[in-house]
Design an enzyme around this catalytic site. Sequence first.
Site, mmCIF file in Angstrom:
data_model
loop_
_atom_site.group_PDB
_atom_site.id
_atom_site.type_symbol
_atom_site.label_atom_id
_atom_site.label_comp_id
_atom_site.label_asym_id
_atom_site.label_seq_id
_atom_site.Cartn_x
_atom_site.Cartn_y
_atom_site.Cartn_z
ATOM 1 N N HIS A 149 0.812 -1.219 0.000
ATOM 2 C CA HIS A 149 0.000 0.000 0.000
ATOM 3 C C HIS A 149 0.848 1.272 0.000
ATOM 4 O O HIS A 149 1.954 1.286 0.522
ATOM 5 C CB HIS A 149 -0.892 0.032 1.241
ATOM 6 C CG HIS A 149 -1.775 -1.164 1.354
ATOM 7 N ND1 HIS A 149 -2.134 -1.697 2.561
ATOM 8 C CD2 HIS A 149 -2.372 -1.940 0.413
ATOM 9 C CE1 HIS A 149 -2.918 -2.739 2.369
ATOM 10 N NE2 HIS A 149 -3.063 -2.918 1.066
ATOM 11 N N LYS A 174 6.570 6.152 7.343
ATOM 12 C CA LYS A 174 6.072 5.230 8.370
ATOM 13 C C LYS A 174 7.210 4.733 9.251
ATOM 14 O O LYS A 174 8.319 4.494 8.776
ATOM 15 C CB LYS A 174 5.421 4.005 7.716
ATOM 16 C CG LYS A 174 4.207 4.316 6.883
ATOM 17 C CD LYS A 174 3.647 3.061 6.230
ATOM 18 C CE LYS A 174 2.416 3.405 5.398
ATOM 19 N NZ LYS A 174 1.858 2.216 4.744
ATOM 20 N N ASP A 211 -5.951 -5.940 -2.443
ATOM 21 C CA ASP A 211 -4.553 -6.318 -2.662
ATOM 22 C C ASP A 211 -4.388 -7.244 -3.854
ATOM 23 O O ASP A 211 -3.322 -7.286 -4.465
ATOM 24 C CB ASP A 211 -3.974 -6.939 -1.400
ATOM 25 C CG ASP A 211 -3.876 -5.931 -0.268
ATOM 26 O OD1 ASP A 211 -4.014 -4.717 -0.525
ATOM 27 O OD2 ASP A 211 -3.674 -6.349 0.884
#
Length: 182
Positions: free
Chosen positions: A61, A71, A169
């Site tokens: 993602h 992140k 996905d």
Amino acid sequence: MKFTEQEIQGVFVIEPQKFGDARGYFMETYRKEIFDRYVGEINFVQDNQSHSTYGVLRGLHYQKGNYSQAKLVRVLNGRVLDVAVDLRKTSPTFGKYVMVELSEENNKQLFIPRGFAHGFLVLSDTATFAYKVDNVYAPDQEATLMYDDPSVGIKWPLAAEKLLLSAKDLNGKYLADADCFE
């Protein structure tokens, strides 16, 4: 904390120092001043957590354009194989990936800068995954890179028929068609 830059510039494995005795343990998992010294100034604005079972592959993602997210990821319990794919077109490592095992035993964390697709595969019976991001989630700006894109060539340790993937996905884009970063 120990910071080790990976083969792709800007991606770091971070290993907190763990102090334990008969009562249990303590470890500092994030301190802004130390983090900023090694990685650069990042303003985390949201914490997320997921829980998954063996064989679940979440990803790959990313959020497009100005909605991209840096992140800082870690595993609270269990074990995962964490992957970050460089989607920065001008990067010498465009289309390359970093793969790191994160677990409650090794306490490693992975910092992934903006401009990357990210995902993980659960290797234990269950895993609880936690991460900080520097930009809020924008569902209309989310995109998915195919987990099995042959041009990226991620070597997942489980056969495709053993992976548990969401419909999203399973319908990601290949690198050639993805919304990459300039």
